[in-house]
Enzyme design. Structure first.
Site, PDB file in Angstrom:
ATOM      1  N   ASP A   1      42.874  30.761  40.699  1.00 14.08           N
ATOM      2  CA  ASP A   1      43.981  31.716  40.892  1.00 14.08           C
ATOM      3  C   ASP A   1      43.766  32.632  42.096  1.00 14.08           C
ATOM      4  OD1 ASP A   1      45.134  30.715  38.617  1.00 14.08           O
ATOM      5  OD2 ASP A   1      44.602  32.416  37.345  1.00 14.08           O
ATOM      6  N   HIS A   2      42.509  33.056  42.295  1.00 10.63           N
ATOM      7  CA  HIS A   2      42.256  34.028  43.367  1.00 10.63           C
ATOM      8  C   HIS A   2      42.527  33.461  44.758  1.00 10.63           C
ATOM      9  CE1 HIS A   2      41.018  36.940  40.614  1.00 10.63           C
ATOM     10  NE2 HIS A   2      39.710  36.942  40.781  1.00 10.63           N
ATOM     11  N   ARG A  60      48.919  37.912  52.144  1.00 11.51           N
ATOM     12  CA  ARG A  60      49.468  37.849  53.488  1.00 11.51           C
ATOM     13  C   ARG A  60      50.875  37.241  53.525  1.00 11.51           C
ATOM     14  NH1 ARG A  60      48.024  37.795  59.008  1.00 11.51           N
ATOM     15  NH2 ARG A  60      46.565  39.392  58.327  1.00 11.51           N
ATOM     16  N   ARG A  83      51.691  32.833  36.269  1.00 10.31           N
ATOM     17  CA  ARG A  83      52.149  34.005  35.515  1.00 10.31           C
ATOM     18  C   ARG A  83      53.650  34.160  35.641  1.00 10.31           C
ATOM     19  NH1 ARG A  83      47.526  37.694  34.396  1.00 10.31           N
ATOM     20  NH2 ARG A  83      49.112  39.077  33.572  1.00 10.31           N
ATOM     21  N   ARG A 127      52.590  36.283  40.460  1.00  5.95           N
ATOM     22  CA  ARG A 127      51.894  37.166  41.405  1.00  5.95           C
ATOM     23  C   ARG A 127      50.880  36.404  42.257  1.00  5.95           C
ATOM     24  NH1 ARG A 127      48.071  40.651  37.376  1.00  5.95           N
ATOM     25  NH2 ARG A 127      50.083  41.128  36.449  1.00  5.95           N
ATOM     26  N   HIS A 128      50.357  35.287  41.711  1.00  7.79           N
ATOM     27  CA  HIS A 128      49.437  34.510  42.557  1.00  7.79           C
ATOM     28  C   HIS A 128      49.903  33.048  42.640  1.00  7.79           C
ATOM     29  CE1 HIS A 128      47.647  34.110  38.584  1.00  7.79           C
ATOM     30  NE2 HIS A 128      46.906  35.201  38.666  1.00  7.79           N
ATOM     31  N   GLU A 183      47.197  27.623  32.439  1.00 11.88           N
ATOM     32  CA  GLU A 183      47.242  28.820  31.589  1.00 11.88           C
ATOM     33  C   GLU A 183      48.639  29.391  31.703  1.00 11.88           C
ATOM     34  OE1 GLU A 183      44.437  31.752  32.766  1.00 11.88           O
ATOM     35  OE2 GLU A 183      42.739  30.434  32.432  1.00 11.88           O
ATOM     36  N   THR A 218      44.159  41.394  34.984  1.00  6.66           N
ATOM     37  CA  THR A 218      43.823  40.052  34.544  1.00  6.66           C
ATOM     38  C   THR A 218      44.065  40.000  33.039  1.00  6.66           C
ATOM     39  OG1 THR A 218      42.059  38.380  34.473  1.00  6.66           O
ATOM     40  CG2 THR A 218      41.379  40.679  34.250  1.00  6.66           C
ATOM     41  N   HIS A 257      36.241  33.902  30.664  1.00  2.01           N
ATOM     42  CA  HIS A 257      36.557  35.244  31.144  1.00  2.01           C
ATOM     43  C   HIS A 257      35.292  36.031  31.451  1.00  2.01           C
ATOM     44  CE1 HIS A 257      39.094  38.560  32.205  1.00  2.01           C
ATOM     45  NE2 HIS A 257      40.135  37.783  32.007  1.00  2.01           N
ATOM     46  N   GLY A 258      35.185  36.380  32.719  1.00  3.44           N
ATOM     47  CA  GLY A 258      34.093  37.238  33.169  1.00  3.44           C
ATOM     48  C   GLY A 258      32.722  36.581  33.171  1.00  3.44           C
ATOM     49  N   GLY A 316      36.271  31.648  36.971  1.00  6.08           N
ATOM     50  CA  GLY A 316      37.050  31.828  38.184  1.00  6.08           C
ATOM     51  C   GLY A 316      36.475  32.852  39.140  1.00  6.08           C
ATOM     52  N   HIS A 317      36.596  34.122  38.760  1.00 10.66           N
ATOM     53  CA  HIS A 317      36.337  35.207  39.709  1.00 10.66           C
ATOM     54  C   HIS A 317      34.996  35.097  40.434  1.00 10.66           C
ATOM     55  CE1 HIS A 317      36.788  39.349  41.229  1.00 10.66           C
ATOM     56  NE2 HIS A 317      35.466  39.329  41.162  1.00 10.66           N
TER      57      HIS A 317
HETATM   58  N1  PXP Z   1      40.099  31.873  30.855  1.00  8.00           N
HETATM   59  C1  PXP Z   1      41.274  32.542  30.800  1.00  8.00           C
HETATM   60  C2  PXP Z   1      42.195  32.268  29.658  1.00  8.00           C
HETATM   61  C3  PXP Z   1      41.645  33.452  31.809  1.00  8.00           C
HETATM   62  O1  PXP Z   1      42.810  34.126  31.736  1.00  8.00           O
HETATM   63  C4  PXP Z   1      40.762  33.646  32.897  1.00  8.00           C
HETATM   64  C5  PXP Z   1      41.143  34.587  33.999  1.00  8.00           C
HETATM   65  O2  PXP Z   1      42.296  34.162  34.629  1.00  8.00           O
HETATM   66  C6  PXP Z   1      39.555  32.920  32.912  1.00  8.00           C
HETATM   67  C7  PXP Z   1      39.247  32.056  31.875  1.00  8.00           C
HETATM   68  C8  PXP Z   1      38.579  33.060  34.032  1.00  8.00           C
HETATM   69  O3  PXP Z   1      38.068  34.356  34.065  1.00  8.00           O
HETATM   70  P1  PXP Z   1      37.245  34.863  35.297  1.00  8.00           P
HETATM   71  O4  PXP Z   1      38.146  34.781  36.490  1.00  8.00           O
HETATM   72  O5  PXP Z   1      36.874  36.247  34.931  1.00  8.00           O
HETATM   73  O6  PXP Z   1      36.060  33.941  35.439  1.00  8.00           O
END
Ligand code: PXP
Length: 248
Positions: free
Chosen positions: A8-9, A17, A51, A55-56, A76, A106, A196-197, A218-219
């Site tokens: 996503d990022h 931009r 989303r 937004r992305h 997602e 997020t 997540h995270g 992701g992040h």
């Molecule tokens: N799983 C879900 C359902 C998420 O919404 C996200 C963030 O978009 C992630 C995993 C990945 O999380 P992170 O970007 O913090 O690694």
């Protein structure tokens, strides 16, 4: 252990931009190119969150990845009728249902499956009949696990955000919740994912959670990719995941 890479990022940077700019130039960075790099680095699947506010990721990004990248695609999405239509047109391999709030940076918490059971049951049935395997993104909570099984979802993704962002006793308690939720999900025949995270440093502790078969990350990968490139960042994560969860 499968590694799903959330890109996503990459779209967030592109939108910073190019949002609203007519596509006269080639908007960069390219989302399919990122998916290809993740595949080169050893990703097992690509995750995109389209989303409601776009937004992305844009609709065209999801379709381009679907068309061009020969890896399973995990979409997602919020649990809404318009996203159901979108998923039916896209045909992802997997759909992960997430709660969505416009104001959040997020995905902040898990889906409250227990209080939306009737509505979500219909959505899961529709997605399943259109060929998607569905997971519910939930907090590591027994009630949410049991509700997910009761409405016919075959998979859950346990929200590791709190585990990732806490320390000490709070983190130990959160790990315990993840362990109990994973155990219960497995007893009920659900496939168990986590996301997540998650960072490399969290993997050894996370390995105490039983029955996990997939991590969605992701992040940290995109952040690391700024310095070593995305394929290398995914390769590094792949190696760390294999060390923490040795292949059988
Ligand atoms: N799983 C879900 C359902 C998420 O919404 C996200 C963030 O978009 C992630 C995993 C990945 O999380 P992170 O970007 O913090 O690694």
């Amino acid at each position: 252990m499968k590694l799903g890479v959330n890109i996503d990022h990459v779209a967030t940077l592109r939108q910073a931009r190019y949002a609203g700019v007519p596509t006269a130039a080639v908007p960069e960075p390219s989302v399919p190119e990122a998916a290809r790099a993740a595949m080169t680095g050893g990703a097992d699947s690509i995750t995109l969150h389209v989303r409601e506010d776009r937004r992305h990721m844009q609709d065209a990004d999801a379709h381009a990845v679907r068309r061009e990248i020969p890896l399973p695609l995990n979409l997602e999405m919020g649990a809404t009728p318009s996203m159901l239509d979108f998923a039916r047109a896209l045909h992802p391999d997997f759909v992960c249902l997430v709660p969505e709030r416009r104001q959040e940076v997020t995905t902040e918490g898990g889906l409250d499956v227990a209080s939306r059971a009737a509505e979500l049951e219909k959505l899961v049935a529709s997605l399943t009949s259109s060929g998607c395997r569905v997971s519910m993104f939930i907090d590591p909570d027994i009630v949410q696990v049991e509700s997910s099984a009761a409405i016919g979802a075959p998979m859950v993704e346990l929200h590791t955000g709190r585990f990732a962002d806490t320390a000490g006793a709070e983190r130990t308690a959160e790990l315990r919740r993840l362990v109990c939720a994973a155990q219960r999900a497995h007893e009920l025949g659900l496939e168990v994912h986590a996301g997540h995270g998650i960072r490399v440093s969290a993997l050894p502790l996370l390995a105490q959670v039983p029955h996990l078969s997939e991590l969605n990350i992701g992040h940290t990968l995109i952040a690391r990719a700024m310095f070593i490139g995305l394929a290398a960042a995914v390769r590094e994560m792949r190696a760390a995941v294999d060390r923490a969860f040795p292949p059988a």
